[in-house]
Design a protein around this motif. Structure first.
Motif, PDB file in Angstrom:
ATOM      1  N   ALA A 170       0.804  -1.139   0.052  1.00 15.54           N
ATOM      2  CA  ALA A 170       0.089   0.034  -0.001  1.00 15.54           C
ATOM      3  C   ALA A 170       0.805   1.238   0.137  1.00 15.54           C
ATOM      4  O   ALA A 170       1.930   1.397   0.448  1.00 15.54           O
ATOM      5  CB  ALA A 170      -0.848  -0.112   1.265  1.00 15.54           C
ATOM      6  N   LEU A 171       0.274   2.022  -0.697  1.00 20.85           N
ATOM      7  CA  LEU A 171       0.992   3.476  -0.814  1.00 20.85           C
ATOM      8  C   LEU A 171       0.121   4.690  -0.465  1.00 20.85           C
ATOM      9  O   LEU A 171      -1.330   4.387  -0.430  1.00 20.85           O
ATOM     10  CB  LEU A 171       1.786   3.889  -1.973  1.00 20.85           C
ATOM     11  N   VAL A 172       0.591   5.501   0.152  1.00 20.13           N
ATOM     12  CA  VAL A 172      -0.157   6.881   0.530  1.00 20.13           C
ATOM     13  C   VAL A 172       0.910   8.157   0.198  1.00 20.13           C
ATOM     14  O   VAL A 172       1.961   8.080   0.104  1.00 20.13           O
ATOM     15  CB  VAL A 172      -0.484   7.066   1.961  1.00 20.13           C
ATOM     16  N   GLY A 173       0.173   9.389  -0.153  1.00 21.07           N
ATOM     17  CA  GLY A 173       0.976  10.454  -0.688  1.00 21.07           C
ATOM     18  C   GLY A 173       0.148  11.482  -1.362  1.00 21.07           C
ATOM     19  O   GLY A 173      -1.076  11.419  -1.096  1.00 21.07           O
ATOM     20  N   THR A 174       0.797  12.428  -2.216  1.00 23.44           N
ATOM     21  CA  THR A 174       0.051  13.238  -2.801  1.00 23.44           C
ATOM     22  C   THR A 174       0.532  13.392  -4.541  1.00 23.44           C
ATOM     23  O   THR A 174       1.635  12.918  -4.596  1.00 23.44           O
ATOM     24  CB  THR A 174       0.278  14.790  -2.326  1.00 23.44           C
ATOM     25  N   PHE A 175      -0.265  13.836  -5.405  1.00 28.18           N
ATOM     26  CA  PHE A 175      -0.145  13.949  -6.617  1.00 28.18           C
ATOM     27  C   PHE A 175      -0.597  15.144  -7.324  1.00 28.18           C
ATOM     28  O   PHE A 175      -1.496  15.756  -7.006  1.00 28.18           O
ATOM     29  CB  PHE A 175      -0.717  12.697  -7.402  1.00 28.18           C
ATOM     30  N   ASP A 176       0.361  15.910  -8.088  1.00 27.81           N
ATOM     31  CA  ASP A 176      -0.268  17.010  -8.583  1.00 27.81           C
ATOM     32  C   ASP A 176      -0.314  17.057  -9.993  1.00 27.81           C
ATOM     33  O   ASP A 176       0.654  16.756 -10.719  1.00 27.81           O
ATOM     34  CB  ASP A 176       1.113  18.076  -8.291  1.00 27.81           C
ATOM     35  N   ASP A 177      -1.508  17.121 -10.633  1.00 24.47           N
ATOM     36  CA  ASP A 177      -1.874  16.853 -12.053  1.00 24.47           C
ATOM     37  C   ASP A 177      -1.262  17.810 -12.932  1.00 24.47           C
ATOM     38  O   ASP A 177      -1.265  17.839 -13.882  1.00 24.47           O
ATOM     39  CB  ASP A 177      -3.284  16.439 -12.078  1.00 24.47           C
ATOM     40  N   SER A 178      -1.223  19.179 -12.242  1.00 21.24           N
ATOM     41  CA  SER A 178      -0.744  20.060 -13.284  1.00 21.24           C
ATOM     42  C   SER A 178       0.831  20.124 -13.599  1.00 21.24           C
ATOM     43  O   SER A 178       1.097  20.503 -14.751  1.00 21.24           O
ATOM     44  CB  SER A 178      -0.623  21.296 -12.391  1.00 21.24           C
ATOM     45  N   ASP A 179       1.567  19.316 -12.937  1.00 22.15           N
ATOM     46  CA  ASP A 179       2.941  19.054 -13.420  1.00 22.15           C
ATOM     47  C   ASP A 179       3.381  17.526 -13.224  1.00 22.15           C
ATOM     48  O   ASP A 179       4.418  17.309 -13.493  1.00 22.15           O
ATOM     49  CB  ASP A 179       3.920  20.066 -12.727  1.00 22.15           C
ATOM     50  N   GLY A 180       2.411  16.907 -12.868  1.00 23.07           N
ATOM     51  CA  GLY A 180       3.100  15.478 -12.643  1.00 23.07           C
ATOM     52  C   GLY A 180       4.137  15.159 -11.338  1.00 23.07           C
ATOM     53  O   GLY A 180       4.471  13.986 -11.506  1.00 23.07           O
ATOM     54  N   SER A 181       4.120  16.052 -10.599  1.00 27.99           N
ATOM     55  CA  SER A 181       4.895  15.794  -9.249  1.00 27.99           C
ATOM     56  C   SER A 181       4.287  15.008  -8.440  1.00 27.99           C
ATOM     57  O   SER A 181       3.021  15.230  -8.364  1.00 27.99           O
ATOM     58  CB  SER A 181       5.185  17.304  -8.756  1.00 27.99           C
ATOM     59  N   PHE A 182       4.880  14.386  -7.721  1.00 27.87           N
ATOM     60  CA  PHE A 182       4.244  13.521  -6.479  1.00 27.87           C
ATOM     61  C   PHE A 182       5.250  13.053  -5.493  1.00 27.87           C
ATOM     62  O   PHE A 182       6.431  13.306  -5.350  1.00 27.87           O
ATOM     63  CB  PHE A 182       3.801  12.254  -7.248  1.00 27.87           C
ATOM     64  N   SER A 183       4.516  12.532  -4.302  1.00 32.00           N
ATOM     65  CA  SER A 183       5.561  12.094  -3.180  1.00 32.00           C
ATOM     66  C   SER A 183       4.474  10.832  -2.510  1.00 32.00           C
ATOM     67  O   SER A 183       3.394  11.141  -1.999  1.00 32.00           O
ATOM     68  CB  SER A 183       5.522  13.356  -1.883  1.00 32.00           C
ATOM     69  N   PHE A 184       5.299   9.753  -2.392  1.00 33.39           N
ATOM     70  CA  PHE A 184       4.681   8.579  -2.135  1.00 33.39           C
ATOM     71  C   PHE A 184       5.436   7.830  -0.991  1.00 33.39           C
ATOM     72  O   PHE A 184       6.632   7.982  -0.972  1.00 33.39           O
ATOM     73  CB  PHE A 184       4.450   7.560  -3.235  1.00 33.39           C
ATOM     74  N   SER A 185       4.622   7.364  -0.142  1.00 33.40           N
ATOM     75  CA  SER A 185       5.463   6.574   0.862  1.00 33.40           C
ATOM     76  C   SER A 185       4.678   5.328   0.857  1.00 33.40           C
ATOM     77  O   SER A 185       3.497   4.969   1.055  1.00 33.40           O
ATOM     78  CB  SER A 185       4.920   7.253   2.391  1.00 33.40           C
ATOM     79  N   VAL A 186       5.621   4.124   1.078  1.00 35.17           N
ATOM     80  CA  VAL A 186       5.247   2.814   1.010  1.00 35.17           C
ATOM     81  C   VAL A 186       5.913   2.310   2.220  1.00 35.17           C
ATOM     82  O   VAL A 186       6.928   2.562   2.515  1.00 35.17           O
ATOM     83  CB  VAL A 186       5.542   2.053  -0.216  1.00 35.17           C
ATOM     84  N   GLU A 187       5.114   1.505   3.154  1.00 37.51           N
ATOM     85  CA  GLU A 187       5.792   1.002   4.218  1.00 37.51           C
ATOM     86  C   GLU A 187       5.290  -0.486   4.602  1.00 37.51           C
ATOM     87  O   GLU A 187       4.201  -1.004   4.058  1.00 37.51           O
ATOM     88  CB  GLU A 187       4.959   1.818   5.422  1.00 37.51           C
ATOM     89  N   ASP A 188       6.353  -0.960   5.247  1.00 38.57           N
ATOM     90  CA  ASP A 188       6.213  -2.512   5.647  1.00 38.57           C
ATOM     91  C   ASP A 188       6.108  -3.315   4.716  1.00 38.57           C
ATOM     92  O   ASP A 188       4.884  -4.047   4.475  1.00 38.57           O
ATOM     93  CB  ASP A 188       5.362  -2.564   6.823  1.00 38.57           C
ATOM     94  N   TYR A 189       7.092  -3.741   3.690  1.00 42.04           N
ATOM     95  CA  TYR A 189       6.947  -4.858   2.691  1.00 42.04           C
ATOM     96  C   TYR A 189       8.474  -5.386   2.711  1.00 42.04           C
ATOM     97  O   TYR A 189       9.387  -4.699   2.984  1.00 42.04           O
ATOM     98  CB  TYR A 189       6.328  -4.467   1.554  1.00 42.04           C
ATOM     99  N   ASP A 190       8.405  -6.589   2.142  1.00 45.18           N
ATOM    100  CA  ASP A 190       9.602  -7.191   1.621  1.00 45.18           C
ATOM    101  C   ASP A 190       9.942  -7.065   0.270  1.00 45.18           C
ATOM    102  O   ASP A 190       8.561  -7.467  -0.744  1.00 45.18           O
ATOM    103  CB  ASP A 190       9.552  -8.691   2.043  1.00 45.18           C
ATOM    104  N   MET A 191      11.000  -6.971  -0.287  1.00 43.52           N
ATOM    105  CA  MET A 191      11.073  -7.274  -1.830  1.00 43.52           C
ATOM    106  C   MET A 191      12.217  -8.119  -2.039  1.00 43.52           C
ATOM    107  O   MET A 191      13.354  -8.227  -1.382  1.00 43.52           O
ATOM    108  CB  MET A 191      11.835  -5.928  -2.304  1.00 43.52           C
TER     109      MET A 191
END
Length: 183
Positions: A46-67
């Motif tokens: 799961a991710l949470v954050g913000t997205f700005d459609d005017s320029d495509g900028s974003f900031s996402f945070s993803v927590e507690d997972y294995d890769m």
């Protein structure tokens, strides 16, 4: 005075209609790598954050997972992450940082030193229809040395207009009423 009142109402409505910043919830829905197979646990973190459609900028945070980064049978690195943050600006550059709790496997020495390092040069593309979207992030550096593509799928909700905007609008309406009484 009616013109001022009408202009204020139109400005407030337009500000709401043109709001470009959205709160985001979604998933890190896929990953590919030129040299490896990447498997997430859970399968869609799961991710949470913000997205700005005017320029495509974003900031996402993803927590507690294995890769699990699998180079070949018997050659892998299991990376346990408590948090990762991914950001991108309007130019398509991206940064990030990871909190690695544990790293194990036969390939950990090659993979893990780069996991917490912000990627060196990255690009992303996005599609967005006003409520759902995807961001595809091509990474050079960072995870397992590069050649990675991560896909973030998300749904949005508008960031509410700040209370100060409503107070300013109501103050303008009040001033218009006072001006009208003086005539």
């Amino acid at each position: 005075m009616k013109k001022l009142l009408l202009a204020t109402a139109i400005a407030v409505t337009a500000a709401q209609a043109n709001a470009a910043v959205f709160n985001v919830t979604g998933t890190l829905s896929g990953a590919t790598n030129a040299q490896a197979t990447i498997v997430f646990n859970p399968a869609a973190p799961a991710l949470v954050g913000t997205f700005d459609d005017s320029d495509g900028s974003f900031s996402f945070s993803v927590e507690d997972y294995d890769m699990d980064i699998i180079i070949a049978p018997g050659l892998n690195a299991l990376v346990e992450l408590s948090a990762i943050t991914v950001t991108g600006d309007g130019a398509g550059q991206i940064g990030g940082a990871a909190t690695v709790d544990n790293c194990s496997g036969s390939f950990e020495a090659a993979v893990c030193p780069g996991v917490g390092t912000p990627p060196t040069s990255n690009t992303y593309t996005y599609s967005f229809d006003g409520s759902v979207g995807t961001i595809t992030n091509d990474i050079n550096g960072g995870f397992s040395g590069g050649g990675n593509t991560l896909t973030y799928s998300f749904e949005t909700s508008e960031v509410p207009v700040p209370a100060a905007a409503w107070l300013f609008g109501s103050a303008l309406v009040g001033l218009a009423g006072i001006g009208r009484k003086r005539k």
